[in-house]
Write an enzyme that holds these catalytic residues in place. Structure first.
Site, mmCIF file in Angstrom:
data_model
loop_
_atom_site.group_PDB
_atom_site.id
_atom_site.type_symbol
_atom_site.label_atom_id
_atom_site.label_comp_id
_atom_site.label_asym_id
_atom_site.label_seq_id
_atom_site.Cartn_x
_atom_site.Cartn_y
_atom_site.Cartn_z
ATOM 1 N N ARG A 56 0.842 -1.214 0.000
ATOM 2 C CA ARG A 56 0.000 0.000 0.000
ATOM 3 C C ARG A 56 0.868 1.252 0.000
ATOM 4 O O ARG A 56 0.546 2.254 -0.623
ATOM 5 C CB ARG A 56 -0.935 -0.018 1.213
ATOM 6 C CG ARG A 56 -2.018 -1.094 1.141
ATOM 7 C CD ARG A 56 -2.973 -1.014 2.311
ATOM 8 N NE ARG A 56 -3.748 0.227 2.292
ATOM 9 C CZ ARG A 56 -4.478 0.633 3.337
ATOM 10 N NH1 ARG A 56 -4.506 -0.088 4.462
ATOM 11 N NH2 ARG A 56 -5.171 1.749 3.275
ATOM 12 N N ASP A 89 -3.149 7.584 3.534
ATOM 13 C CA ASP A 89 -2.224 8.057 2.494
ATOM 14 C C ASP A 89 -1.849 9.512 2.757
ATOM 15 O O ASP A 89 -2.461 10.197 3.580
ATOM 16 C CB ASP A 89 -2.850 7.875 1.097
ATOM 17 C CG ASP A 89 -4.073 8.769 0.858
ATOM 18 O OD1 ASP A 89 -5.165 8.222 0.590
ATOM 19 O OD2 ASP A 89 -3.943 10.003 0.951
ATOM 20 N N HIS A 104 -6.810 7.574 11.544
ATOM 21 C CA HIS A 104 -6.440 6.157 11.435
ATOM 22 C C HIS A 104 -4.951 5.986 11.193
ATOM 23 O O HIS A 104 -4.503 4.917 10.780
ATOM 24 C CB HIS A 104 -7.228 5.484 10.298
ATOM 25 C CG HIS A 104 -8.685 5.315 10.638
ATOM 26 N ND1 HIS A 104 -9.625 4.969 9.701
ATOM 27 C CD2 HIS A 104 -9.364 5.473 11.793
ATOM 28 C CE1 HIS A 104 -10.812 4.901 10.276
ATOM 29 N NE2 HIS A 104 -10.690 5.211 11.553
ATOM 30 N N CYS A 115 8.166 0.829 22.789
ATOM 31 C CA CYS A 115 8.417 2.074 23.552
ATOM 32 C C CYS A 115 7.574 3.241 23.071
ATOM 33 O O CYS A 115 7.636 4.333 23.641
ATOM 34 C CB CYS A 115 9.910 2.434 23.459
ATOM 35 S SG CYS A 115 10.399 3.113 21.854
ATOM 36 N N SER A 172 -18.042 5.523 3.297
ATOM 37 C CA SER A 172 -19.295 4.750 3.324
ATOM 38 C C SER A 172 -20.046 4.954 4.628
ATOM 39 O O SER A 172 -21.191 4.531 4.779
ATOM 40 C CB SER A 172 -18.981 3.251 3.156
ATOM 41 O OG SER A 172 -18.088 2.830 4.194
ATOM 42 N N ALA A 212 -15.543 12.627 -6.471
ATOM 43 C CA ALA A 212 -14.944 13.677 -5.630
ATOM 44 C C ALA A 212 -14.227 14.729 -6.473
ATOM 45 O O ALA A 212 -14.265 15.928 -6.154
ATOM 46 C CB ALA A 212 -13.967 13.036 -4.648
HETATM 47 N N1 APR Z 1 -15.665 9.959 -5.377
HETATM 48 C C1 APR Z 1 -16.407 10.039 -4.242
HETATM 49 N N2 APR Z 1 -16.734 8.965 -3.480
HETATM 50 C C2 APR Z 1 -16.280 7.769 -3.900
HETATM 51 C C3 APR Z 1 -15.509 7.604 -5.071
HETATM 52 C C4 APR Z 1 -15.197 8.777 -5.820
HETATM 53 N N3 APR Z 1 -14.478 8.720 -6.941
HETATM 54 N N4 APR Z 1 -15.223 6.276 -5.222
HETATM 55 C C5 APR Z 1 -15.797 5.646 -4.176
HETATM 56 N N5 APR Z 1 -16.444 6.534 -3.386
HETATM 57 C C6 APR Z 1 -17.177 6.278 -2.146
HETATM 58 C C7 APR Z 1 -17.937 4.985 -2.143
HETATM 59 O O1 APR Z 1 -19.229 5.175 -2.685
HETATM 60 C C8 APR Z 1 -17.983 4.674 -0.641
HETATM 61 O O2 APR Z 1 -19.111 5.306 -0.048
HETATM 62 O O3 APR Z 1 -16.215 6.173 -1.123
HETATM 63 C C9 APR Z 1 -16.706 5.307 -0.102
HETATM 64 C C10 APR Z 1 -15.631 4.296 0.228
HETATM 65 O O4 APR Z 1 -16.110 3.541 1.315
HETATM 66 P P1 APR Z 1 -15.129 2.500 1.996
HETATM 67 O O5 APR Z 1 -14.488 1.658 0.963
HETATM 68 O O6 APR Z 1 -15.915 1.852 3.112
HETATM 69 O O7 APR Z 1 -13.969 3.384 2.643
HETATM 70 P P2 APR Z 1 -14.031 4.252 3.960
HETATM 71 O O8 APR Z 1 -15.413 4.792 4.194
HETATM 72 O O9 APR Z 1 -12.923 5.237 3.887
HETATM 73 O O10 APR Z 1 -13.694 3.173 5.106
HETATM 74 C C11 APR Z 1 -13.591 3.665 6.428
HETATM 75 O O11 APR Z 1 -12.812 1.504 7.157
HETATM 76 O O12 APR Z 1 -11.538 -0.344 6.762
HETATM 77 C C12 APR Z 1 -11.586 0.829 7.465
HETATM 78 O O13 APR Z 1 -9.725 2.023 8.215
HETATM 79 C C13 APR Z 1 -10.458 1.730 7.067
HETATM 80 O O14 APR Z 1 -10.458 4.133 6.986
HETATM 81 C C14 APR Z 1 -11.156 2.974 6.542
HETATM 82 C C15 APR Z 1 -12.530 2.887 7.160
#
Ligand code: APR
Length: 226
Positions: A56, A89, A104, A115, A172, A212
């Protein structure tokens, strides 16, 4: 500008080529998160976990900030704007953002779990790496795993309690405590806005659906013209 808290998730970096977690080909459809994103998984097989984060970290280095990162970086220069991200990131920083709260943790940082020392992670971390501070072979990525407490929660909750606007971008809304931020903001009287590729199911005063790289620059331009 009124106090603004912006929460971002993997969707913010999706158009930079970094995977999300729960979309069709997301990371959690390719890996068992219990093996690579929990303290128990790390204790069981540190080499597997370090290899997952090394990959990653390499993907992150090969990626570039997108228009959404750049727009948020511009906005972060405003005194009452705070960027909180679930992402590990560094694309917001590479776009020029300042003061980003990585709740996170960060792929670019390493942690000694003996430590507590932290330092800039090497490109490739190995299980027998020794901590520069205490010498213990107890180094791990400085990221928050499932079952661990996210970073800077007191600061984040204080910001939400004073927010006039809470914006959720590319997440999400399924993982707490971040998924609860919209409720804390609403309780504090903030207006809530979601910018996402699909409605996350949480209730926002306004939801804008789309990528986005389109929604975020347009919203930032609105904010800056107010
Ligand atoms: N523009 C806007 N939104 C987007 C795009 C895009 N191009 N592509 C995907 N998405 C949205 C999806 O619709 C979804 O709602 O981004 C979201 C990604 O959701 P997840 O994959 O669940 O990621 P995230 O919400 O960041 O997860 C939260 O879960 O596993 C843990 O620590 C990890 O920080 C992460 C946390």
């Amino acid at each position: 500008m009124k106090p603004v808290v912006v929460l971002s998730g993997a969707g913010l970096s999706a158009e930079s080529g970094l995977g999300t977690f729960r979309d069709v080909d997301g990371l959690w459809t390719q890996y068992d998160l219990s093996e690579v994103a929990t303290p128990e998984g790390f204790a069981r097989d540190p080499a597997l976990v370090l290899e997952f984060y090394n990959a990653r970290r390499a993907n992150m280095a090969a990626a570039a900030p997108n228009a959404a990162h750049r727009a948020l970086a511009q906005l972060s220069a405003e005194p009452d704007v705070t960027l909180v991200t679930q992402n590990v990131d560094d694309l917001l920083e590479r776009a020029g953002a300042t003061g980003v709260i990585h709740m996170h943790g960060e792929l670019s940082r390493a942690l000694c779990h003996a430590c507590g020392a932290r330092w800039d992670a090497p490109d490739v971390m190995a299980a027998d790496d020794a901590c520069a501070a205490c010498g213990a072979q107890a180094t791990r990525p400085d990221v928050v795993w499932f079952g661990e407490i996210p970073y800077r929660m007191e600061r984040i909750e204080a910001l939400l309690s004073e927010a006039a606007l809470f914006v959720s971008i590319g997440t999400s809304g399924t993982v707490y405590p971040a998924a609860g931020f919209v409720h804390l903001a609403r309780e504090a009287g903030a207006r809530t806005l979601e910018l996402n590729l699909e409605a996350s199911g949480s209730t926002f005063d306004e939801s804008r659906i789309g990528p986005a790289t389109e929604l975020v620059p347009a919203w930032v331009a609105e904010m800056r013209s107010e």
